[in-house]
Design a protein around this motif. Sequence first.
Motif, short mmCIF file in Angstrom:
data_model
loop_
_atom_site.label_atom_id
_atom_site.label_comp_id
_atom_site.label_asym_id
_atom_site.label_seq_id
_atom_site.Cartn_x
_atom_site.Cartn_y
_atom_site.Cartn_z
N LEU A 62 10.53 7.36 -1.22
CA LEU A 62 10.11 6.01 -1.59
C LEU A 62 11.23 5.03 -1.30
O LEU A 62 12.40 5.31 -1.58
CB LEU A 62 9.77 5.95 -3.08
N ASP A 63 10.87 3.88 -0.74
CA ASP A 63 11.82 2.80 -0.50
C ASP A 63 11.45 1.64 -1.41
O ASP A 63 10.50 0.89 -1.13
CB ASP A 63 11.76 2.34 0.97
N PRO A 64 12.17 1.47 -2.55
CA PRO A 64 11.84 0.39 -3.48
C PRO A 64 11.94 -0.97 -2.80
O PRO A 64 12.83 -1.21 -1.98
CB PRO A 64 12.91 0.53 -4.57
N CYS A 65 10.98 -1.84 -3.13
CA CYS A 65 10.97 -3.16 -2.50
C CYS A 65 10.58 -4.27 -3.47
O CYS A 65 10.32 -5.39 -3.05
CB CYS A 65 10.07 -3.17 -1.27
N GLY A 66 10.53 -3.99 -4.76
CA GLY A 66 10.25 -5.05 -5.74
C GLY A 66 8.78 -5.40 -5.81
O GLY A 66 8.00 -4.73 -6.46
N PHE A 67 8.40 -6.47 -5.11
CA PHE A 67 7.01 -6.93 -5.09
C PHE A 67 6.42 -6.75 -3.70
O PHE A 67 7.12 -6.88 -2.71
CB PHE A 67 6.92 -8.42 -5.45
N VAL A 68 5.12 -6.49 -3.65
CA VAL A 68 4.37 -6.46 -2.40
C VAL A 68 3.16 -7.36 -2.60
O VAL A 68 2.48 -7.26 -3.63
CB VAL A 68 3.90 -5.04 -2.03
N GLU A 69 2.93 -8.24 -1.63
CA GLU A 69 1.74 -9.07 -1.64
C GLU A 69 0.99 -8.84 -0.34
O GLU A 69 1.60 -8.76 0.72
CB GLU A 69 2.10 -10.55 -1.75
N ALA A 70 -0.33 -8.72 -0.44
CA ALA A 70 -1.15 -8.52 0.75
C ALA A 70 -2.45 -9.29 0.59
O ALA A 70 -2.95 -9.45 -0.54
CB ALA A 70 -1.46 -7.04 0.96
N HIS A 71 -2.98 -9.75 1.69
CA HIS A 71 -4.31 -10.36 1.66
C HIS A 71 -5.32 -9.23 1.51
O HIS A 71 -5.15 -8.16 2.12
CB HIS A 71 -4.56 -11.15 2.95
N PRO A 72 -6.36 -9.43 0.72
CA PRO A 72 -7.34 -8.34 0.53
C PRO A 72 -7.92 -7.80 1.83
O PRO A 72 -8.22 -6.61 1.92
CB PRO A 72 -8.42 -8.99 -0.34
N ALA A 73 -8.04 -8.62 2.85
CA ALA A 73 -8.59 -8.16 4.13
C ALA A 73 -7.65 -7.21 4.86
O ALA A 73 -8.06 -6.50 5.77
CB ALA A 73 -8.92 -9.35 5.03
N ALA A 74 -6.37 -7.18 4.46
CA ALA A 74 -5.39 -6.30 5.10
C ALA A 74 -5.36 -4.91 4.48
O ALA A 74 -4.66 -4.03 4.96
CB ALA A 74 -4.00 -6.93 5.01
N ILE A 75 -6.14 -4.71 3.42
CA ILE A 75 -6.14 -3.42 2.72
C ILE A 75 -7.20 -2.51 3.35
O ILE A 75 -8.37 -2.84 3.39
CB ILE A 75 -6.40 -3.60 1.22
N VAL A 76 -6.73 -1.37 3.85
CA VAL A 76 -7.60 -0.39 4.48
C VAL A 76 -8.17 0.55 3.42
O VAL A 76 -9.33 0.94 3.48
CB VAL A 76 -6.83 0.40 5.56
N LEU A 77 -7.33 0.92 2.45
CA LEU A 77 -7.71 1.90 1.43
C LEU A 77 -6.94 1.59 0.15
O LEU A 77 -5.77 1.22 0.20
CB LEU A 77 -7.37 3.31 1.92
N ARG A 78 -7.59 1.77 -0.96
CA ARG A 78 -6.97 1.54 -2.28
C ARG A 78 -7.20 2.80 -3.10
O ARG A 78 -8.32 3.27 -3.21
CB ARG A 78 -7.66 0.34 -2.91
N MET A 79 -6.11 3.36 -3.68
CA MET A 79 -6.20 4.57 -4.48
C MET A 79 -5.52 4.36 -5.83
O MET A 79 -4.30 4.34 -5.89
CB MET A 79 -5.48 5.72 -3.77
N PRO A 80 -6.29 4.21 -6.89
CA PRO A 80 -5.65 4.16 -8.21
C PRO A 80 -5.00 5.50 -8.52
O PRO A 80 -5.59 6.55 -8.22
CB PRO A 80 -6.80 3.88 -9.17
#
Length: 88
Positions: A62-80
């Motif tokens: 893992l490479d810690p990076c603090g915060f990540v922001e993405a536009h919903p259209a850029a999400i290919v897959l979401r896994m809770p």
Amino acid sequence: MCCTDKARTILVLQRGWVVVGHLIQDDAEKVRLENASVIRQWGTKRGLGQLALEGPTQQTQLDPCGFVEAHPAAIVLRMPCAEGTKWV
């Protein structure tokens, strides 16, 4: 909608980025993770789903990076991630 439970979530983004963090914002404009990391190497035998169900292995990088922001259209897959998984 703001996420008050800060569920740990894995996002697969366009261009091959895979990130994990606490989901704090999820609306039409932006999906935002805090305490986020890029998952550079899964380190699993059963794929990305293993990380979501069991958490990282000793081989996961893992490479810690603090915060990540993405536009919903850029999400290919979401896994809770399953509750109780141990992430750094």
